[in-house]
Write an enzyme that holds these catalytic residues in place. Structure first.
Site, PDB file in Angstrom:
ATOM      1  N   HIS A   1     -27.649  -2.348  21.050  1.00  0.00           N
ATOM      2  CA  HIS A   1     -26.864  -1.317  20.349  1.00  0.00           C
ATOM      3  C   HIS A   1     -27.447  -1.036  18.958  1.00  0.00           C
ATOM      4  O   HIS A   1     -27.544   0.124  18.535  1.00  0.00           O
ATOM      5  CB  HIS A   1     -25.404  -1.750  20.196  1.00  0.00           C
ATOM      6  CG  HIS A   1     -24.609  -1.735  21.467  1.00  0.00           C
ATOM      7  ND1 HIS A   1     -24.716  -0.726  22.410  1.00  0.00           N
ATOM      8  CD2 HIS A   1     -23.665  -2.592  21.946  1.00  0.00           C
ATOM      9  CE1 HIS A   1     -23.868  -0.980  23.410  1.00  0.00           C
ATOM     10  NE2 HIS A   1     -23.224  -2.104  23.161  1.00  0.00           N
TER      11      HIS A   1
ATOM     12  N   HIS B   1     -24.502   1.967  26.788  1.00  0.00           N
ATOM     13  CA  HIS B   1     -24.330   1.125  27.969  1.00  0.00           C
ATOM     14  C   HIS B   1     -25.105   1.646  29.173  1.00  0.00           C
ATOM     15  O   HIS B   1     -25.454   2.818  29.240  1.00  0.00           O
ATOM     16  CB  HIS B   1     -22.844   0.966  28.289  1.00  0.00           C
ATOM     17  CG  HIS B   1     -22.175   0.023  27.340  1.00  0.00           C
ATOM     18  ND1 HIS B   1     -20.857   0.122  26.967  1.00  0.00           N
ATOM     19  CD2 HIS B   1     -22.675  -1.066  26.682  1.00  0.00           C
ATOM     20  CE1 HIS B   1     -20.573  -0.863  26.113  1.00  0.00           C
ATOM     21  NE2 HIS B   1     -21.650  -1.586  25.929  1.00  0.00           N
TER      22      HIS B   1
ATOM     23  N   HIS C   1     -27.486  -8.191  23.819  1.00  0.00           N
ATOM     24  CA  HIS C   1     -26.750  -6.955  24.101  1.00  0.00           C
ATOM     25  C   HIS C   1     -26.483  -6.176  22.799  1.00  0.00           C
ATOM     26  O   HIS C   1     -26.742  -4.962  22.722  1.00  0.00           O
ATOM     27  CB  HIS C   1     -25.431  -7.295  24.806  1.00  0.00           C
ATOM     28  CG  HIS C   1     -24.564  -6.133  25.134  1.00  0.00           C
ATOM     29  ND1 HIS C   1     -24.556  -5.526  26.387  1.00  0.00           N
ATOM     30  CD2 HIS C   1     -23.670  -5.441  24.394  1.00  0.00           C
ATOM     31  CE1 HIS C   1     -23.696  -4.512  26.369  1.00  0.00           C
ATOM     32  NE2 HIS C   1     -23.134  -4.437  25.176  1.00  0.00           N
ATOM     33  N   GLU C   2     -25.984  -6.865  21.781  1.00  0.00           N
ATOM     34  CA  GLU C   2     -25.642  -6.180  20.526  1.00  0.00           C
ATOM     35  C   GLU C   2     -26.893  -5.660  19.811  1.00  0.00           C
ATOM     36  O   GLU C   2     -26.851  -4.609  19.164  1.00  0.00           O
ATOM     37  CB  GLU C   2     -24.831  -7.101  19.605  1.00  0.00           C
ATOM     38  CG  GLU C   2     -23.463  -7.491  20.161  1.00  0.00           C
ATOM     39  CD  GLU C   2     -22.560  -6.309  20.517  1.00  0.00           C
ATOM     40  OE1 GLU C   2     -22.670  -5.254  19.869  1.00  0.00           O
ATOM     41  OE2 GLU C   2     -21.750  -6.440  21.458  1.00  0.00           O
TER      42      GLU C   2
HETATM   43  N1  TQI Z   1     -17.982  -5.230  22.478  1.00  0.00           N
HETATM   44  C1  TQI Z   1     -18.296  -3.938  22.900  1.00  0.00           C
HETATM   45  C2  TQI Z   1     -19.800  -3.851  23.259  1.00  0.00           C
HETATM   46  O1  TQI Z   1     -20.639  -4.236  22.444  1.00  0.00           O
HETATM   47  C3  TQI Z   1     -17.994  -2.898  21.848  1.00  0.00           C
HETATM   48  C4  TQI Z   1     -17.950  -1.552  22.505  1.00  0.00           C
HETATM   49  C5  TQI Z   1     -16.966  -1.070  23.250  1.00  0.00           C
HETATM   50  C6  TQI Z   1     -18.973  -0.598  22.526  1.00  0.00           C
HETATM   51  N2  TQI Z   1     -17.313   0.169  23.711  1.00  0.00           N
HETATM   52  C7  TQI Z   1     -18.524   0.485  23.292  1.00  0.00           C
HETATM   53  C8  TQI Z   1     -20.228  -0.537  21.972  1.00  0.00           C
HETATM   54  C9  TQI Z   1     -19.311   1.584  23.507  1.00  0.00           C
HETATM   55  C10 TQI Z   1     -21.010   0.569  22.196  1.00  0.00           C
HETATM   56  C11 TQI Z   1     -20.557   1.639  22.988  1.00  0.00           C
HETATM   57  O2  TQI Z   1     -20.075  -3.405  24.347  1.00  0.00           O
HETATM   58  S1  TQI Z   1     -17.640  -6.397  23.545  1.00  0.00           S
HETATM   59  C12 TQI Z   1     -20.472  -7.349  26.157  1.00  0.00           C
HETATM   60  C13 TQI Z   1     -20.710  -7.177  27.600  1.00  0.00           C
HETATM   61  C14 TQI Z   1     -19.103  -6.951  24.263  1.00  0.00           C
HETATM   62  C15 TQI Z   1     -19.333  -6.823  25.593  1.00  0.00           C
HETATM   63  O3  TQI Z   1     -17.147  -7.444  22.738  1.00  0.00           O
HETATM   64  O4  TQI Z   1     -16.787  -5.913  24.560  1.00  0.00           O
HETATM   65  C16 TQI Z   1     -21.376  -7.997  25.382  1.00  0.00           C
HETATM   66  C17 TQI Z   1     -20.008  -7.603  23.477  1.00  0.00           C
HETATM   67  F1  TQI Z   1     -21.564  -6.247  27.839  1.00  0.00           F
HETATM   68  F2  TQI Z   1     -21.193  -8.251  28.138  1.00  0.00           F
HETATM   69  F3  TQI Z   1     -19.594  -6.943  28.193  1.00  0.00           F
HETATM   70  C18 TQI Z   1     -21.166  -8.123  24.029  1.00  0.00           C
HETATM   71 CL1  TQI Z   1     -22.778  -8.699  26.076  1.00  0.00          CL
HETATM   72 ZN    ZN Z   2     -21.950  -2.968  24.527  1.00  0.00          ZN
END
Ligand code: TQI
Ligand code: ZN
Ligand code: ZN
Length: 170
Positions: free
Chosen positions: A131, A137, A127-128
């Site tokens: 990004h 998303h 996922h990261e």
């Molecule tokens: N971290 C968020 C994410 O990577 C950080 C974030 C929040 C973000 N809002 C955003 C990044 C908007 C980009 C755009 O999404 S998290 C998941 C998932 C997170 C969440 O720690 O919440 C994963 C990290 F998608 F599963 F919920 C990894 Cl896989």
């Molecule tokens: Zn994300």
């Protein structure tokens, strides 16, 4: 559907062979490095991009590390759950993971017995990396870029929606 960051940042077309490095202060195990190599390969399979792990942290395009709380980028980590990780779009290329999480690596927990809050490292890495490459998303529930994942779940296969999104960028 997939989305991009404002302004659609991406790695420029003259940069197809990208490098990544792990923060040497973390002294990560080969198991953790293998998880990232695997996660990168899920994206290179569908793009002209290649990803090479180099040891020179300062010169790598993408820099990966595990940190706790405040770690110098104005987005402090918050302890168990909440934010698990974050990544900065091109050309910044930083991928940070919250050291306070219990990470599951190859079906093995990294600490303690708190299985109800353990998160699968490869799933979060895939996922990261999305990004890091410029994907925002997705509204498709099966997509890697969908903004929610349950504790303990392994979700590492790109959905058709992820593939379509990345192929628009690269
Ligand atoms: N971290 C968020 C994410 O990577 C950080 C974030 C929040 C973000 N809002 C955003 C990044 C908007 C980009 C755009 O999404 S998290 C998941 C998932 C997170 C969440 O720690 O919440 C994963 C990290 F998608 F599963 F919920 C990894 Cl896989
Ligand atoms: Zn994300
Ligand atoms: Zn950070």
């Amino acid at each position: 559907h997939y989305s991009f960051f404002p302004g659609t940042p991406r790695w420029p077309s003259r940069r197809r062979d990208l490098t990544y490095a792990f923060d040497p202060r973390n002294e990560l195990s080969e198991d953790v490095k293998r998880v990232f190599a695997n996660a990168f390969s899920r994206w290179s399979e569908w793009t002209p991009l290649t990803f090479t792990n180099i040891s020179d942290y300062s010169s790598a395009d993408m820099k990966i590390g595990f940190y706790s709380g405040d770690h110098g980028d104005d987005e402090p980590f918050d302890g168990v759950l909440g934010t698990l990780a974050h990544a900065f779009a091109p050309p910044t290329g930083l991928l940070h993971l919250d050291n306070a999480e219990t990470w599951i690596i190859n079906d093995v927990f990294t600490s303690g017995s708190s299985s109800s809050t353990a998160m699968d490292l490869e799933s979060v890495a895939v996922h990261e990396i999305g990004h890091l490459l410029g994907l925002g998303h997705s509204s498709v529930e099966n997509a890697i870029m969908y903004p929610t994942i349950a504790s303990g779940v392994k979700k590492v296969e790109l959905d058709r929606d992820d593939v379509e999104g990345i192929q628009v960028l690269y």
